[in-house]
Design a protein around this motif. Structure first.
Motif, PDB file in Angstrom:
ATOM      1  N   TRP A  95       0.833  -1.190   0.000  1.00 54.53           N
ATOM      2  CA  TRP A  95       0.000   0.000   0.000  1.00 54.53           C
ATOM      3  C   TRP A  95       0.881   1.259   0.000  1.00 54.53           C
ATOM      4  O   TRP A  95       1.772   1.414   0.824  1.00 54.53           O
ATOM      5  CB  TRP A  95      -0.882  -0.004   1.261  1.00 54.53           C
ATOM      6  CG  TRP A  95      -1.769   1.195   1.409  1.00 54.53           C
ATOM      7  CD1 TRP A  95      -3.028   1.340   0.920  1.00 54.53           C
ATOM      8  CD2 TRP A  95      -1.466   2.416   2.084  1.00 54.53           C
ATOM      9  NE1 TRP A  95      -3.541   2.572   1.260  1.00 54.53           N
ATOM     10  CE2 TRP A  95      -2.593   3.263   1.977  1.00 54.53           C
ATOM     11  CE3 TRP A  95      -0.342   2.872   2.784  1.00 54.53           C
ATOM     12  CZ2 TRP A  95      -2.631   4.530   2.536  1.00 54.53           C
ATOM     13  CZ3 TRP A  95      -0.375   4.149   3.334  1.00 54.53           C
ATOM     14  CH2 TRP A  95      -1.516   4.959   3.211  1.00 54.53           C
ATOM     15  N   GLY A  96       0.635   2.139  -0.970  1.00 50.21           N
ATOM     16  CA  GLY A  96       1.316   3.431  -1.012  1.00 50.21           C
ATOM     17  C   GLY A  96       2.659   3.463  -1.694  1.00 50.21           C
ATOM     18  O   GLY A  96       3.221   4.542  -1.882  1.00 50.21           O
ATOM     19  N   ASP A  97       3.175   2.332  -2.105  1.00 47.09           N
ATOM     20  CA  ASP A  97       4.539   2.306  -2.644  1.00 47.09           C
ATOM     21  C   ASP A  97       4.667   2.926  -4.039  1.00 47.09           C
ATOM     22  O   ASP A  97       5.771   3.274  -4.451  1.00 47.09           O
ATOM     23  CB  ASP A  97       5.070   0.869  -2.670  1.00 47.09           C
ATOM     24  CG  ASP A  97       5.526   0.405  -1.299  1.00 47.09           C
ATOM     25  OD1 ASP A  97       5.528   1.236  -0.377  1.00 47.09           O
ATOM     26  OD2 ASP A  97       5.870  -0.786  -1.147  1.00 47.09           O
ATOM     27  N   GLN A  98       3.563   3.052  -4.772  1.00 49.00           N
ATOM     28  CA  GLN A  98       3.643   3.590  -6.130  1.00 49.00           C
ATOM     29  C   GLN A  98       3.083   5.009  -6.242  1.00 49.00           C
ATOM     30  O   GLN A  98       2.909   5.529  -7.336  1.00 49.00           O
ATOM     31  CB  GLN A  98       2.898   2.670  -7.113  1.00 49.00           C
ATOM     32  CG  GLN A  98       3.576   1.320  -7.316  1.00 49.00           C
ATOM     33  CD  GLN A  98       2.888   0.494  -8.388  1.00 49.00           C
ATOM     34  OE1 GLN A  98       1.676   0.535  -8.547  1.00 49.00           O
ATOM     35  NE2 GLN A  98       3.666  -0.267  -9.146  1.00 49.00           N
ATOM     36  N   ARG A  99       2.854   5.649  -5.111  1.00 51.16           N
ATOM     37  CA  ARG A  99       2.219   6.961  -5.152  1.00 51.16           C
ATOM     38  C   ARG A  99       3.069   8.002  -5.873  1.00 51.16           C
ATOM     39  O   ARG A  99       2.539   8.909  -6.532  1.00 51.16           O
ATOM     40  CB  ARG A  99       1.887   7.431  -3.736  1.00 51.16           C
ATOM     41  CG  ARG A  99       3.088   7.681  -2.856  1.00 51.16           C
ATOM     42  CD  ARG A  99       2.684   7.941  -1.400  1.00 51.16           C
ATOM     43  NE  ARG A  99       3.865   8.136  -0.558  1.00 51.16           N
ATOM     44  CZ  ARG A  99       4.394   9.315  -0.312  1.00 51.16           C
ATOM     45  NH1 ARG A  99       3.840  10.393  -0.830  1.00 51.16           N
ATOM     46  NH2 ARG A  99       5.458   9.430   0.449  1.00 51.16           N
ATOM     47  N   ARG A 100       4.384   7.879  -5.771  1.00 52.64           N
ATOM     48  CA  ARG A 100       5.238   8.850  -6.453  1.00 52.64           C
ATOM     49  C   ARG A 100       5.176   8.676  -7.965  1.00 52.64           C
ATOM     50  O   ARG A 100       5.256   9.666  -8.711  1.00 52.64           O
ATOM     51  CB  ARG A 100       6.678   8.723  -5.954  1.00 52.64           C
ATOM     52  CG  ARG A 100       6.832   9.106  -4.489  1.00 52.64           C
ATOM     53  CD  ARG A 100       8.279   9.211  -4.073  1.00 52.64           C
ATOM     54  NE  ARG A 100       8.415   9.683  -2.703  1.00 52.64           N
ATOM     55  CZ  ARG A 100       9.545  10.058  -2.153  1.00 52.64           C
ATOM     56  NH1 ARG A 100      10.658  10.018  -2.865  1.00 52.64           N
ATOM     57  NH2 ARG A 100       9.584  10.488  -0.902  1.00 52.64           N
TER      58      ARG A 100
END
Length: 457
Positions: free
Chosen positions: A336-341
């Protein structure tokens, strides 16, 4: 008799839907393939207000960022049954409506792209809407009881920007019979609809509240005026780049929290930025080389902040990638959240593009009700900037809306804000709330929810 039996059987099937997820209440969740590389995650909370949940509206919640997770931020930090400390939330929206949290666009939250190639991520609002339509077709196919349920899209911050194109496309496709959906309205909270109008008021907002002096105000004004000129040429890439430097400059001039100006700031060894709205550190040196000589005066001072830190909501990150991931049996290799960038980077060119024209089309070409809500303590999308584009909209009932009364919102004998409602456009001013109104003033936001969807429980 046969008809009654079929209705009874259908209700039994409907009422039996849902399963134990994380925390209380019946829930459902899953992934929808958007293309061969991308998968969108959704998490549905059935309302606890009644056993026959299809009697209540469906609210689709879209988080901002872009790259902010609805299943994490929207759920645990704003409107879900539990907060991030797993305490019951009094102003829990699922007590009144069914809530569908969607990690949108792909790469956000638990949604993922199996190939890190940036080409598989959405690059503009139009693609986001097309991907979301694919998701909704699958969702309504798998959950057909919601096809005729009054449905509302709530988008916060950049989620509000996404909600405009999604709402217009969904309305059009529904009218063509390409999807069964009873869309009734779109609500935009602290929405990033006209970025230049929002940032153009930063200097006066901060100056009038005593966060910066006259020189700082003039510096910020000159910078945002310059960006307006860049936007007039259609160079959105440079406009986005320059805007991020303005954000850094604000952090240099003052320690104010962009989301809520009343938040107490703790002294740091370097400037601390809130990662939920600025998730990608920029290369200060490369930015400086591309700046006009007179863009701002203190660039040499800003270079001292190459070590700028970006905060991460650690408690939420651990919750989502630990207990929540385990309870929902999510086994993908992407956390969860690892690809937000990557999500944010893909939408870089689109960041500063306004969508006021889409809001005008929603008002002029659809029968949807459009609601806008702003917290008075919000800097990033401040109320003066939001009112600037709202009052500039070109639509059929514009004159009547302008002349309509603004009435106070009074809850338990306390003035909580104001509202202006005429025709299909509603505007809400909310006291004692920042960018995340449901967090800052939850009871008033709950009142607004009930106003929008027309419930009185």
């Amino acid at each position: 008799m046969v008809l009654k039996y079929c209705v009874f059987l259908f209700l039994c099937i409907v009422l039996a839907k849902g399963k134990a997820g994380f925390g209380q209440g019946r829930q459902n969740w899953g992934f929808v393939p958007i293309n061969e590389k991308s998968h969108m995650f959704w998490w549905l909370y059935y309302t606890s207000s009644t056993g026959e949940y299809i009697q209540k509206p469906l609210v689709i919640w879209l988080q901002g960022g872009p790259g902010g997770s609805s299943t994490g931020i929207g759920n645990f930090l704003e409107i879900g049954p539990l907060n991030v400390d797993l305490e019951e939330r009094e102003a829990d929206w699922t007590k009144h409506v069914n809530v569908l949290f969607v990690d949108n666009p792909v790469g956000t939250g638990f949604s993922y792209v199996s190939d890190s190639d940036i080409d598989y991520f959405a690059k503009n609002n139009s693609v986001i809407a097309q991907d979301f339509l694919i998701f909704l077709k699958r969702f309504f196919h798998e959950n057909p009881e919601f096809q005729y349920t009054p449905t509302y899209i709530f988008g916060q911050s950049y989620g509000g920007k996404m909600a405009t194109d999604i709402g217009l496309l969904l309305y059009q496709e529904s009218k063509l019979g390409n999807i069964l959906c009873n869309l009734k309205g779109i609500a935009l909270g602290g929405p990033w609809i006209s970025p230049i109008d929002s940032i153009s008021y930063w200097h006066s907002y901060l100056y009038n509240l005593g966060f910066i002096d006259y020189e700082g105000s003039e510096q910020l004004k000159n910078m945002t005026d310059f960006i307006r000129g860049v936007l007039s040429t259609g160079d959105y890439t440079k406009a986005t780049l320059y805007n991020r430097v303005v954000q850094y400059t604000v952090n240099l001039l003052t320690t104010v929290d962009f989301h809520n100006i009343m938040t107490k700031q703790v002294k740091q060894s370097s400037v601390l930025l809130n990662s939920s709205w600025l998730p990608i550190p920029i290369d200060i040196e490369s930015v400086g080389d591309s700046m006009p000589d007179d863009f701002f005066q203190n660039f040499d001072n800003i270079k001292k902040y190459k070590g700028i830190k970006s905060s991460k909501p650690e408690n939420l990150y651990r919750l989502m990638n630990g207990p929540v991931r385990d309870a929902l049996n999510i086994t993908t290799e992407h956390r969860w959240g690892d690809q937000r960038r990557l999500v944010h980077s893909a939408l870089y060119l689109d960041n500063m593009k306004p969508v006021t024209d889409v809001v005008e089309r929603l008002l002029n070409e659809t029968d949807l009700e459009i609601s806008v809500c702003n917290g008075q303590l919000d800097l990033i999308v401040n109320t003066p900037g939001t009112l600037k584009w709202v009052n500039s909209l070109k639509w059929n009932n514009k004159n009547q809306w302008t002349l309509a009364d603004r009435t106070p919102i009074i809850l338990e004998n306390v003035y909580e804000g104001y509202q202006k409602r005429y025709g299909k456009l509603n505007f809400y001013w909310v006291h004692r709330a920042g960018h995340m109104v449901p967090t800052g003033n939850p009871q008033t936001m709950l009142y607004i929810l009930k106003q929008i969807i027309g419930i009185d429980d």
